[in-house]
Enzyme design. Structure first.
Site, PDB file in Angstrom:
ATOM      1  N   GLU A  16     154.082   4.342  16.382  1.00  0.00           N
ATOM      2  CA  GLU A  16     153.589   5.446  17.211  1.00  0.00           C
ATOM      3  C   GLU A  16     153.249   6.597  16.269  1.00  0.00           C
ATOM      4  OE1 GLU A  16     156.323   6.589  20.259  1.00  0.00           O
ATOM      5  OE2 GLU A  16     155.969   4.788  21.458  1.00  0.00           O
TER       6      GLU A  16
ATOM      7  N   LYS B 106     116.984 -13.316  20.266  1.00  0.00           N
ATOM      8  CA  LYS B 106     118.359 -13.773  19.993  1.00  0.00           C
ATOM      9  C   LYS B 106     119.091 -13.989  21.306  1.00  0.00           C
ATOM     10  CE  LYS B 106     121.823 -10.802  18.799  1.00  0.00           C
ATOM     11  NZ  LYS B 106     122.583  -9.874  17.983  1.00  0.00           N
TER      12      LYS B 106
ATOM     13  N   ARG C 263     122.932 -14.728  22.931  1.00  0.00           N
ATOM     14  CA  ARG C 263     124.366 -14.790  22.610  1.00  0.00           C
ATOM     15  C   ARG C 263     125.122 -15.397  23.782  1.00  0.00           C
ATOM     16  NH1 ARG C 263     127.707 -12.026  18.839  1.00  0.00           N
ATOM     17  NH2 ARG C 263     126.124 -10.524  18.210  1.00  0.00           N
TER      18      ARG C 263
ATOM     19  N   ASP D 280     118.779  -2.834  12.556  1.00  0.00           N
ATOM     20  CA  ASP D 280     119.723  -3.085  13.649  1.00  0.00           C
ATOM     21  C   ASP D 280     120.665  -1.890  13.762  1.00  0.00           C
ATOM     22  OD1 ASP D 280     120.804  -4.455  15.741  1.00  0.00           O
ATOM     23  OD2 ASP D 280     121.509  -6.172  14.574  1.00  0.00           O
TER      24      ASP D 280
HETATM   25  C1  R5P Z   1     123.741  -6.606  19.209  1.00  0.00           C
HETATM   26  O1  R5P Z   1     123.003  -6.623  20.157  1.00  0.00           O
HETATM   27  C2  R5P Z   1     123.717  -5.576  18.132  1.00  0.00           C
HETATM   28  O2  R5P Z   1     122.526  -4.861  18.109  1.00  0.00           O
HETATM   29  C3  R5P Z   1     123.972  -6.201  16.793  1.00  0.00           C
HETATM   30  O3  R5P Z   1     122.895  -7.055  16.475  1.00  0.00           O
HETATM   31  C4  R5P Z   1     125.237  -7.011  16.815  1.00  0.00           C
HETATM   32  O4  R5P Z   1     126.298  -6.280  17.357  1.00  0.00           O
HETATM   33  C5  R5P Z   1     125.588  -7.474  15.415  1.00  0.00           C
HETATM   34  O5  R5P Z   1     126.729  -8.266  15.486  1.00  0.00           O
HETATM   35  P1  R5P Z   1     127.012  -9.406  14.433  1.00  0.00           P
HETATM   36  O6  R5P Z   1     126.909  -8.776  13.077  1.00  0.00           O
HETATM   37  O7  R5P Z   1     128.405  -9.856  14.769  1.00  0.00           O
HETATM   38  O8  R5P Z   1     126.017 -10.487  14.647  1.00  0.00           O
END
Ligand code: R5P
Length: 299
Positions: free
Chosen positions: A36, A192, A194, A218
């Site tokens: 804590e 992409k 996910r 990104d």
């Molecule tokens: C997702 O939509 C974000 O814009 C990033 O592309 C994502 O969070 C990247 O995560 P990682 O490096 O785990 O692929």
């Protein structure tokens, strides 16, 4: 104005304080045996406008709690206002319900920040431009894109040999803004997907890269999977040089190793998150958002 730093990004807080020609305020943060924390403000803050800098990356829970305690300590000691600078806003990827039954974690964090009487939030490159709507206090949403544009210009990569790439459809808005800052350079996007349960990603074929150089943009790099996969695809499609510009170096797990061993030539990130020495790697270059924050605090 008094500037305080939580434990997570002291280098950035120090930079901002230096640019504003102010000493960093003094806090005592004691960690008990059971982990804590006890937070105590050591400076007089009565009637002062205070700023707290804290990144809420790994471990987000611990770092948020510390921030809440700092804000509470400042308010209890009479601070007139508390502006929180959270350059990387943890939980931002959980800003709505993706699958029935989930919590909206970002919404919970916004409610707590308001409950401890935060007056204003300054943050960077949010995953979604709608996140500020979850807050009823003013949110200044800054972006590292002008810093990226400046670097691309300095490197002379803003030529007809280069294409800017979004590694997913959600990032197209971001990439369009960057291209706008660079005389409307061409851009492209990778599709992409996910898996919401496992987090595994797959990428769709894209049009052939006719440009020699590809610059992937990104908001954050977490596991590195997105960048590594996108770069592989771009190389397969003919890109000879691949650069990455990403605001937040979350760098979970062995991301640094994956990035260093990838086909990417160089990776530019910012200091929204302080990177520990063990996570630095030769292909990495860090750009600073310090000046941009200082400029906005001066206003
Ligand atoms: C997702 O939509 C974000 O814009 C990033 O592309 C994502 O969070 C990247 O995560 P990682 O490096 O785990 O692929």
């Amino acid at each position: 104005m008094k500037i305080f730093s939580g434990s997570t990004n002291k280098p950035l807080a120090g930079k901002i304080a230096k640019l504003l020609k102010k000493p960093l305020g003094r806090l005592e943060i004691h960690v008990f045996a059971d982990e804590e924390k006890r937070v105590r403000v050591l400076d007089k803050v009565l009637g002062e406008d205070c700023v707290v800098v804290q990144s809420t990356s790994t471990n987000a829970d611990i770092n948020y709690m510390e921030l809440f305690f700092i804000i509470d300590a400042l308010k209890r000691n009479g601070a007139k206002s508390v502006t929180v600078v959270i350059p990387y806003l943890g939980y931002q990827r959980q800003d709505h319900v993706f699958r029935g039954g989930e919590a909206v974690s970002m919404g919970v964090v916004s409610k707590i920040l308001e409950a401890v009487e935060t007056n204003k939030l300054i943050t960077f490159d949010l995953h979604s431009s709608r996140i500020p709507e979850l807050f009823s206090i003013p949110v200044l949403h800054l972006s590292a894109l002008p810093i990226f544009a400046k670097t691309i210009r300095e490197k002379h990569w803003d030529d007809d040999q280069t294409v800017i790439v979004s590694p997913d459809m959600g990032g197209v808005r971001r990439v369009k803004i960057l291209c706008g800052l660079l005389n409307n350079m061409p851009y492209m996007a990778i599709e992409k997907n996910r898996d919401l349960k496992s987090g595994k990603i797959s990428m769709e074929e894209i049009k052939t890269v006719t440009k020699k150089r590809a610059i992937i943009v990104d908001d954050m790099i977490s596991t590195g999977a997105t960048i590594v996969k996108a770069a592989k695809l771009l190389r397969k499609k003919g890109a000879e040089e691949i650069f990455v510009f990403s605001t937040h170096p979350v760098f979970a797990g062995n991301a640094p190793l994956l990035l260093q061993e990838s086909v990417v030539n160089k990776i530019f990130v910012t200091d929204t998150i302080s990177i520990s020495r063990e996570k630095l790697f030769p292909k990495l270059q860090i750009l600073s958002i310090g000046e941009m924050i200082a400029k906005n605090l001066r206003r």
